[in-house]
Design a protein around this motif. Sequence first.
Motif, PDB file in Angstrom:
ATOM      1  N   MET A   1       0.843  -1.179   0.000  1.00  0.00           N
ATOM      2  CA  MET A   1       0.000   0.000   0.000  1.00  0.00           C
ATOM      3  C   MET A   1       0.886   1.240   0.000  1.00  0.00           C
ATOM      4  O   MET A   1       1.902   1.276   0.665  1.00  0.00           O
ATOM      5  CB  MET A   1      -0.914  -0.004   1.230  1.00  0.00           C
ATOM      6  CG  MET A   1      -2.003  -1.044   1.128  1.00  0.00           C
ATOM      7  SD  MET A   1      -3.320  -1.085   2.372  1.00  0.00           S
ATOM      8  CE  MET A   1      -2.913   0.035   3.628  1.00  0.00           C
ATOM      9  N   ASP A   2       0.458   2.231  -0.747  1.00  0.00           N
ATOM     10  CA  ASP A   2       1.174   3.494  -0.813  1.00  0.00           C
ATOM     11  C   ASP A   2       0.728   4.398   0.327  1.00  0.00           C
ATOM     12  O   ASP A   2      -0.444   4.415   0.698  1.00  0.00           O
ATOM     13  CB  ASP A   2       0.881   4.195  -2.144  1.00  0.00           C
ATOM     14  CG  ASP A   2       1.299   3.358  -3.334  1.00  0.00           C
ATOM     15  OD1 ASP A   2       2.316   2.656  -3.224  1.00  0.00           O
ATOM     16  OD2 ASP A   2       0.608   3.406  -4.355  1.00  0.00           O
ATOM     17  N   THR A   3       1.656   5.171   0.866  1.00  0.00           N
ATOM     18  CA  THR A   3       1.276   6.123   1.899  1.00  0.00           C
ATOM     19  C   THR A   3       0.650   7.347   1.247  1.00  0.00           C
ATOM     20  O   THR A   3       0.957   7.683   0.099  1.00  0.00           O
ATOM     21  CB  THR A   3       2.489   6.551   2.740  1.00  0.00           C
ATOM     22  OG1 THR A   3       3.450   7.163   1.874  1.00  0.00           O
ATOM     23  CG2 THR A   3       3.107   5.373   3.459  1.00  0.00           C
TER      24      THR A   3
ATOM     25  N   ALA B   1     -14.419   9.029  -5.885  1.00  0.00           N
ATOM     26  CA  ALA B   1     -13.867   9.949  -4.882  1.00  0.00           C
ATOM     27  C   ALA B   1     -12.861   9.229  -3.990  1.00  0.00           C
ATOM     28  O   ALA B   1     -11.793   9.780  -3.677  1.00  0.00           O
ATOM     29  CB  ALA B   1     -15.000  10.551  -4.049  1.00  0.00           C
ATOM     30  N   TYR B   2     -13.184   7.999  -3.576  1.00  0.00           N
ATOM     31  CA  TYR B   2     -12.216   7.223  -2.794  1.00  0.00           C
ATOM     32  C   TYR B   2     -10.939   6.997  -3.601  1.00  0.00           C
ATOM     33  O   TYR B   2      -9.835   7.051  -3.064  1.00  0.00           O
ATOM     34  CB  TYR B   2     -12.797   5.871  -2.375  1.00  0.00           C
ATOM     35  CG  TYR B   2     -13.630   5.901  -1.125  1.00  0.00           C
ATOM     36  CD1 TYR B   2     -13.164   6.485   0.056  1.00  0.00           C
ATOM     37  CD2 TYR B   2     -14.891   5.311  -1.096  1.00  0.00           C
ATOM     38  CE1 TYR B   2     -13.935   6.489   1.211  1.00  0.00           C
ATOM     39  CE2 TYR B   2     -15.666   5.313   0.062  1.00  0.00           C
ATOM     40  CZ  TYR B   2     -15.179   5.906   1.214  1.00  0.00           C
ATOM     41  OH  TYR B   2     -15.935   5.905   2.353  1.00  0.00           O
ATOM     42  N   GLY B   3     -11.083   6.723  -4.884  1.00  0.00           N
ATOM     43  CA  GLY B   3      -9.909   6.528  -5.733  1.00  0.00           C
ATOM     44  C   GLY B   3      -9.041   7.770  -5.803  1.00  0.00           C
ATOM     45  O   GLY B   3      -7.811   7.677  -5.766  1.00  0.00           O
TER      46      GLY B   3
ATOM     47  N   GLY C   1      -6.402   7.048  -9.843  1.00  0.00           N
ATOM     48  CA  GLY C   1      -7.275   6.418  -8.848  1.00  0.00           C
ATOM     49  C   GLY C   1      -8.736   6.771  -9.069  1.00  0.00           C
ATOM     50  O   GLY C   1      -9.609   5.909  -8.977  1.00  0.00           O
ATOM     51  N   LEU C   2      -9.001   8.031  -9.380  1.00  0.00           N
ATOM     52  CA  LEU C   2     -10.367   8.469  -9.693  1.00  0.00           C
ATOM     53  C   LEU C   2     -10.912   7.710 -10.898  1.00  0.00           C
ATOM     54  O   LEU C   2     -12.035   7.188 -10.863  1.00  0.00           O
ATOM     55  CB  LEU C   2     -10.388   9.971  -9.954  1.00  0.00           C
ATOM     56  CG  LEU C   2     -11.684  10.582 -10.474  1.00  0.00           C
ATOM     57  CD1 LEU C   2     -12.760  10.552  -9.399  1.00  0.00           C
ATOM     58  CD2 LEU C   2     -11.451  12.007 -10.938  1.00  0.00           C
ATOM     59  N   ALA C   3     -10.117   7.630 -11.942  1.00  0.00           N
ATOM     60  CA  ALA C   3     -10.559   6.942 -13.165  1.00  0.00           C
ATOM     61  C   ALA C   3     -10.796   5.453 -12.921  1.00  0.00           C
ATOM     62  O   ALA C   3     -11.791   4.889 -13.393  1.00  0.00           O
ATOM     63  CB  ALA C   3      -9.529   7.136 -14.276  1.00  0.00           C
ATOM     64  N   VAL C   4      -9.907   4.817 -12.171  1.00  0.00           N
ATOM     65  CA  VAL C   4     -10.048   3.386 -11.903  1.00  0.00           C
ATOM     66  C   VAL C   4     -11.264   3.128 -11.018  1.00  0.00           C
ATOM     67  O   VAL C   4     -12.098   2.263 -11.318  1.00  0.00           O
ATOM     68  CB  VAL C   4      -8.760   2.804 -11.268  1.00  0.00           C
ATOM     69  CG1 VAL C   4      -8.987   1.402 -10.729  1.00  0.00           C
ATOM     70  CG2 VAL C   4      -7.632   2.803 -12.288  1.00  0.00           C
TER      71      VAL C   4
ATOM     72  N   TRP D   1      -6.966   1.955  -3.440  1.00  0.00           N
ATOM     73  CA  TRP D   1      -8.368   1.788  -3.804  1.00  0.00           C
ATOM     74  C   TRP D   1      -8.687   0.314  -4.033  1.00  0.00           C
ATOM     75  O   TRP D   1      -9.745  -0.166  -3.624  1.00  0.00           O
ATOM     76  CB  TRP D   1      -8.733   2.600  -5.052  1.00  0.00           C
ATOM     77  CG  TRP D   1     -10.181   2.435  -5.374  1.00  0.00           C
ATOM     78  CD1 TRP D   1     -11.226   3.131  -4.852  1.00  0.00           C
ATOM     79  CD2 TRP D   1     -10.750   1.452  -6.241  1.00  0.00           C
ATOM     80  NE1 TRP D   1     -12.412   2.650  -5.349  1.00  0.00           N
ATOM     81  CE2 TRP D   1     -12.146   1.625  -6.206  1.00  0.00           C
ATOM     82  CE3 TRP D   1     -10.220   0.450  -7.049  1.00  0.00           C
ATOM     83  CZ2 TRP D   1     -13.017   0.828  -6.952  1.00  0.00           C
ATOM     84  CZ3 TRP D   1     -11.089  -0.336  -7.784  1.00  0.00           C
ATOM     85  CH2 TRP D   1     -12.473  -0.142  -7.738  1.00  0.00           C
ATOM     86  N   PHE D   2      -7.778  -0.411  -4.666  1.00  0.00           N
ATOM     87  CA  PHE D   2      -8.019  -1.845  -4.871  1.00  0.00           C
ATOM     88  C   PHE D   2      -8.120  -2.584  -3.542  1.00  0.00           C
ATOM     89  O   PHE D   2      -8.940  -3.480  -3.379  1.00  0.00           O
ATOM     90  CB  PHE D   2      -6.949  -2.483  -5.765  1.00  0.00           C
ATOM     91  CG  PHE D   2      -7.222  -2.322  -7.231  1.00  0.00           C
ATOM     92  CD1 PHE D   2      -8.327  -2.924  -7.825  1.00  0.00           C
ATOM     93  CD2 PHE D   2      -6.387  -1.555  -8.025  1.00  0.00           C
ATOM     94  CE1 PHE D   2      -8.598  -2.774  -9.173  1.00  0.00           C
ATOM     95  CE2 PHE D   2      -6.648  -1.392  -9.381  1.00  0.00           C
ATOM     96  CZ  PHE D   2      -7.753  -2.002  -9.954  1.00  0.00           C
ATOM     97  N   VAL D   3      -7.306  -2.203  -2.576  1.00  0.00           N
ATOM     98  CA  VAL D   3      -7.419  -2.786  -1.234  1.00  0.00           C
ATOM     99  C   VAL D   3      -8.804  -2.478  -0.660  1.00  0.00           C
ATOM    100  O   VAL D   3      -9.469  -3.356  -0.097  1.00  0.00           O
ATOM    101  CB  VAL D   3      -6.304  -2.266  -0.304  1.00  0.00           C
ATOM    102  CG1 VAL D   3      -6.544  -2.686   1.139  1.00  0.00           C
ATOM    103  CG2 VAL D   3      -4.941  -2.746  -0.795  1.00  0.00           C
TER     104      VAL D   3
END
Length: 173
Positions: free
Chosen positions: A1-3, A87-89, A60-63, A97-99
């Motif tokens: 996971m990215d910070t 928005a979460y992305g 992230g938004l697009a995904v 977001w995948f997590v």
Amino acid sequence: MDTIPEMLRWGVFALAIVSALTDLRNRTIPNWLTLPVAVFALAARWYTGGWPSLKAGLIGLAVGFGVYFIFFVLNARGGGDVKLMGAYGALLGTMNWFVLMILTGILGGVVALIAIIAKGRLKQTWQNIRGIAGKDRVTLDSKDALSLPHGAVAAGPAILNAWALGLPTTGMP
């Protein structure tokens, strides 16, 4: 996971709480919530990390939006869910977001199983899964269909995800 920066984690907490409350109360996730949060996320990413962070938020938004748009087209999710996950992305970035999506799916399955058992719908659900119910089959469009408020189900994993990325230690930015 990215910070992610603390400012974005606060955004996740706020989005999770407000979306859960509005979805539980009204069974909708309003545009007045999701669209400003997405804009905030992208602006905060630009402010805290420049183009690389903004790019991560845009992807992230697009995904998030794109994956849930497929569910929307299949009549498996509402439009508010699509914008919420977008928005979460924007807040979390793609990998985080995948997590969130995986944890939300797991929690949603557990909550759905509990609801099915509590409502005495285990036999009907099993028949639907096996495809033998014929004309009595319950679909998402049926008035007797069980549904879960996705904003509320996603809130727990979203908070857990943001917590795992570093619990905010100071007051609101």
